[in-house]
Design a protein around this motif. Structure first.
Motif, short mmCIF file in Angstrom:
data_model
loop_
_atom_site.label_atom_id
_atom_site.label_comp_id
_atom_site.label_asym_id
_atom_site.label_seq_id
_atom_site.Cartn_x
_atom_site.Cartn_y
_atom_site.Cartn_z
N GLY A 73 0.68 -1.13 0.11
CA GLY A 73 -0.08 -0.06 0.01
C GLY A 73 0.81 1.36 -0.17
O GLY A 73 2.07 1.13 -0.39
N GLY A 74 0.20 2.18 0.28
CA GLY A 74 0.78 3.65 0.29
C GLY A 74 1.86 3.95 1.39
O GLY A 74 1.90 3.07 2.36
N PRO A 75 2.41 5.08 1.69
CA PRO A 75 3.21 5.34 2.79
C PRO A 75 2.35 5.16 4.10
O PRO A 75 1.41 5.93 4.36
CB PRO A 75 3.56 6.84 2.61
N THR A 76 3.10 4.64 4.98
CA THR A 76 2.36 4.33 6.47
C THR A 76 2.96 5.26 7.27
O THR A 76 3.91 6.15 7.14
CB THR A 76 2.95 3.15 7.12
N SER A 130 -6.81 16.82 12.02
CA SER A 130 -7.23 16.01 13.14
C SER A 130 -8.38 15.22 12.66
O SER A 130 -9.21 15.67 12.11
CB SER A 130 -7.62 17.26 14.12
N GLU A 131 -8.38 13.89 13.22
CA GLU A 131 -9.52 13.01 13.01
C GLU A 131 -10.07 12.36 14.24
O GLU A 131 -9.05 11.40 14.79
CB GLU A 131 -9.11 11.86 11.94
N PRO A 132 -11.26 12.97 14.98
CA PRO A 132 -11.54 12.54 16.00
C PRO A 132 -11.84 10.92 16.32
O PRO A 132 -11.36 10.39 17.17
CB PRO A 132 -13.02 12.93 16.36
N ALA A 133 -12.33 10.43 15.14
CA ALA A 133 -12.72 8.86 15.13
C ALA A 133 -12.08 8.11 14.14
O ALA A 133 -13.08 7.81 13.24
CB ALA A 133 -13.91 8.49 15.71
N PRO A 134 -11.01 8.17 13.57
CA PRO A 134 -10.62 7.60 12.07
C PRO A 134 -10.74 6.16 11.95
O PRO A 134 -10.42 5.33 13.22
CB PRO A 134 -9.02 8.11 12.11
N PRO A 140 -5.84 -1.67 1.16
CA PRO A 140 -4.99 -0.34 1.15
C PRO A 140 -3.92 -0.55 -0.16
O PRO A 140 -3.70 0.21 -0.72
CB PRO A 140 -3.95 -0.41 2.34
N ALA A 141 -3.56 -1.83 -0.53
CA ALA A 141 -2.60 -2.21 -1.41
C ALA A 141 -3.53 -1.88 -2.91
O ALA A 141 -2.91 -1.22 -3.91
CB ALA A 141 -2.41 -3.46 -1.60
N ASP A 210 -5.80 5.82 6.83
CA ASP A 210 -5.02 4.74 7.44
C ASP A 210 -4.01 5.28 8.32
O ASP A 210 -3.86 4.86 9.41
CB ASP A 210 -4.46 4.06 6.30
N GLN A 211 -3.40 6.53 8.12
CA GLN A 211 -2.35 7.05 8.90
C GLN A 211 -3.05 7.61 10.05
O GLN A 211 -2.68 7.40 11.36
CB GLN A 211 -1.52 8.06 8.32
#
Length: 288
Positions: A73-76, A130-134, A140-141, A210-211
């Motif tokens: 997947g992308g950058p973690t 800012s993500e309160p409840a991500p 992801p790939a 994801d991050q």
């Protein structure tokens, strides 16, 4: 280290463009989605008399080479925190460092502080995401492959070359209260006409939630060091709209979560380093 120095360092197999300026304790500046090193140009003169300033282009941005595709997947979030550590190590700067991240890069510098507490002297989040409840998204790939394919198709049609600089200028103008892009036009043309920049932007955007979810888990598993100076600087555009009030509320909640010093600066848009470079520098200088 007193003079400005630009160099390319191979980090994780990818050549990255890195700049160092100034003298004194080390601070590292890293920008948000789609940013390049020159977006910090107005801030550096305030810092360089007192700090050794490090800034770099993440893979694909600015003058850095693109990152190779992976099967995962992308950058973690861990990738980004380790990239910061590796840049500092490659420069021989192993002393505790103040790390400042704008927007999305707020995730990266906070992760660095949690994963490398002995290397962190201060943490500054500049209008940070800012993500309160991500919640992470599935596959992801597959999502990363789709982002790379979209960037490849657009590049084959010369979309970045034809529209990249204009889109960059429009976004920058919309993100400042002065409604202008203060970055040098020749550098904008050089860096935003490339397919690698579009590819990096799409991959980072695809990995955003994801991050955010990874950071929520890291907050539970790896607390910030006791006594670490943390500052959240929020941009206030001076408009008392519901959107502005909601954003400032989210920034204040982020500061409360981190036990941070909460500051606002006005008038300023999301590209706070353009509108209030002095306030950005003060937030960094006040951490130690």
């Amino acid at each position: 280290m007193t003079a400005s120095a630009a160099r390319f360092l191979r980090i994780g197999g990818t050549p990255l463009h890195v700049r160092t300026e100034g003298t004194g304790p080390v601070c590292l500046l890293t920008g948000g989605l789609g940013s390049s090193w020159f977006d910090w140009d107005l801030v550096v003169p305030f810092l360089a008399p007192y700090r050794t300033v490090v800034r770099f282009d993440r893979p694909g941005y600015g003058l850095s080479a693109p990152a190779p595709a992976t099967r995962t997947g992308g950058p973690t979030l861990t990738d980004e925190a380790e990239r910061i550590r590796a840049v500092l190590d490659a420069l021989g700067l192993r002393e505790p460092c103040t790390v400042a991240g704008h927007s999305l890069a707020g995730f990266h510098v906070e992760a660095f502080a949690r994963l490398h507490p002995n290397r962190t002297a201060g943490l500054v989040l500049l209008d940070g995401s800012s993500e309160p409840a991500p919640r992470p998204l599935p596959a992801p790939a597959l999502r990363d492959a789709a982002a790379r394919a979209a960037a490849g198709a657009a590049t084959a049609l010369a979309v970045p070359y034809l529209l990249g600089p204009a889109v960059r200028r429009l976004v920058a103008r919309a993100s400042t209260v002065r409604r202008e892009d203060l970055a040098p036009a020749p550098l904008v043309r050089h860096c935003y006409r490339t397919g690698r920049g579009l590819r990096a932007l799409l991959r980072e955007n695809t990995a955003y939630l994801d991050q955010a979810a990874d950071l929520a888990g890291l907050r539970r598993a790896a607390p910030l060091p006791d006594g670490l100076p943390v500052t959240v600087l929020a941009a206030d555009d001076g408009c008392r709209t519901s959107r502005t009030e909601d954003w400032l509320g989210r920034q204040q909640s982020l500061a409360a979560l981190l036990g941070a010093d909460f500051r606002t600066t006005a008038p300023a848009g999301h590209l706070v380093m353009f509108d209030r470079p002095d306030a950005v520098a003060s937030a960094v200088l006040d951490t130690r």
